[in-house]
Every structure is written in C-alpha cells, then in structure tokens.
Design an enzyme around this catalytic site. Structure first.
Site: not given
Length: 312
Positions: A154, A231, A260, A278
């Site tokens: 990514i 994260r 979260e 998220h």
C-alpha cells in the site's frame, strides 16, 4: 474440494457477499451472534476446522482442537495471535493487494482534505457564511515532501499517487529497498524532521506500538502534518492530541484510533484535524474482493492446494 460438512467459525460480521459464499460451501457457526460464548464453543468447538475473520486469541485457538486455518478478513492481522497459531500448527491468511488502491486513494483524499480544509469549507458554505466573508488561504501538496512509514504494497501505491501530486517521497522501514528510487531513512525522527507530511501505513502489533512517539511528532513540528491509515496504536495518541492543541503539530488526518470506534472528544473541537471512521478499504469493489480472497484461502486449504496469501 469444498464440503458443506466442514464446520467453520465466523468470529465477526462479514460482508454479505462473503457470508453468502461461505454459507454455500461450508457449515458456518457465527460466534459473534452467540449469547453464551462459552456454551457455544463447548458445543461446536470440537467440530471447527477453520475460522473466517479475526479477533483470535490463544484461548479461542485452544477451544478448537481440530482448527487448521484462520482466514482473516483484512490485510492487517494484529488481532490474531500468530504465535499461538504457529504453536498449534494452524495456518493464517490475510487479504493483501486487493485493497491497495482503495487505501491509497483515501490517503491522498485525506491529505488534500486536510491541506485545503475541505470539510470546513463544506460547512462554511452550508452555514451561509460565504456571502459575508472569504474562507481563507491554506496549503497544497505540490512541492512538499512526504515521508512514508511502511513502504509495503500500500505504501508504494501511496508513493505513486503522491508523486503524481508533484510531491517528493522518502520512506522509513526496517531496511532499505534497493529497487525503490526514494530516499531511505533508518531513523524515523530524522525523517519526520525533514518532512512536511508523515504518512503511516505500517502493520500494527507489539513491534510497532507507539513507534510514532512524542519525539517523532515534535520533530514533524508546527508546520508538519500526519496521516494515519494503518492502526491507531502506532501513534502516541495522547501526545498527538496535546501537540495538535498547542500548535506543536500542524495537523492530522486520521482514519484510525487507539480505541475505535471511541474517539477522544477533544479531537472534535480541533480545526486542524480531519477524522474518518476507519474506512480505508471501505468500497464495495474492495470489500467484495477481500471476501472472495477469504473464501479462496479456505477453498485452497481444504483442497490441499497452496494458499493464495499465507502469513503463517
């Protein structure tokens, strides 16, 4: 071959297309819907040969004596105790690559939103303020340096898009990648000091907890901006909040948080943050592909074929 007689455990809600595919192939037992978890596991545990989903601790693995594979829904597998899985000779898979583009797109979107104050601009217009005042002048990405923490699959997609935005890319990781053209840093504080933007896209877990420390955030400085699409645990969240409030950190665009979906309310009052629930991989296209890869890993395992995306 797949067989409906094979019992699998689903640990949390999955995308509808994934759940439908699992139900077509296997006998699915949904742990997250059980009112009495212990009784449920006592009943079905001895028959379970696979898990679809995450949130797997040593206790759950121990409760499933026939467990062979854990097929995680997501590229990050920090919610799975891989050491316990390895000790029990249980395979673990994840869903890499299929979400690279979605996360990279959101990253650039968050950066533009923070630099140009797009959420605030929307409210400025909606609240009828435009006829009475100008919105102001802000920043842009062109010509800025972005440091990427975690130049994996990514991270590389983010780098490509950042270069398209005429940004200079540098990166920090455990080791230099010789085939990558970007400048490598072996010290995260030094990279933060030299960057306008710090993008976090490394794996979570004990090895990276609070790797973006107060020292790193301070080095990024009053004009620096942070983007976290990995994260929440990778950042010292308390220090980040304090520096955002005091002006010690220029801004932050956050898609993830430590606890979260509970987000510290102090973030809500800040004008130099963009908050996101998220949603890095939250597109229909990507989530369908992730679900298909979960199923492909299970199908391959029970057919005795190589796993498409094994991590353990």
């Amino acid at each position: 071959m797949t067989d409906a007689a094979i019992d699998i455990l689903q640990t949390h809600k999955l995308l509808a297309s994934c759940e439908a595919g699992l139900a077509e192939r296997y006998t699915v037992h949904k742990l997250h819907e059980a009112t009495d978890r212990a009784a449920f596991l006592a009943e079905v545990g001895p028959r379970i040969r696979a898990i679809a989903g995450g949130n797997v601790d040593p206790g759950l693995i121990a409760a499933l004596p026939k467990l062979e594979i854990i097929a995680n829904f997501g590229v990050g597998y920090d919610s799975i105790d891989t050491a316990a899985a390895r000790a029990a000779n249980v395979r673990v898979t994840n869903t890499p690559n299929v979400l690279n583009d979605a996360v990279a797109e959101l990253t650039i979107g968050l950066m533009v939103a923070l630099a140009r104050r797009i959420p605030q601009a929307d409210q400025f217009v909606r609240q009828g303020k435009w006829p009475h005042a100008g919105f102001g002048l802000f920043s842009e990405l062109t010509g800025k340096t972005v440091g990427i923490l975690g130049l994996g699959r990514i991270g590389k997609e983010i780098a490509t898009r950042a270069q398209a935005m005429k940004m200079r890319v540098v990166y920090y990781g455990r080791k230099r990648q010789p085939t990558e053209p970007h400048v490598f840093y072996d010290n995260l504080v030094d990279m933060a000091r030299d960057c306008d933007w710090l993008v976090i896209i490394a794996l979570g877990g004990k090895g990276t907890e609070r790797i973006v420390s107060r020292e790193v955030l301070t080095a990024l400085g009053p004009k620096g901006r942070l983007v976290n699409v990995a994260r929440g645990t990778l950042v010292d969240e308390d220090a980040m909040l304090e520096l955002l409030q005091s002006g010690g950190l220029g801004g932050a665009a956050l898609d993830v948080f430590v606890n979260e979906p509970a987000v510290p309310e102090a973030f809500f009052a800040l004008d130099n943050v963009v908050l996101s629930p998220h949603q890095g991989s939250a597109t229909t296209q990507t989530r369908d592909a992730m679900g298909a890869l979960v199923i492909a890993n299970l199908d391959a395992h029970f057919a005795g074929e190589p796993l498409p995306s094994a991590v353990v």
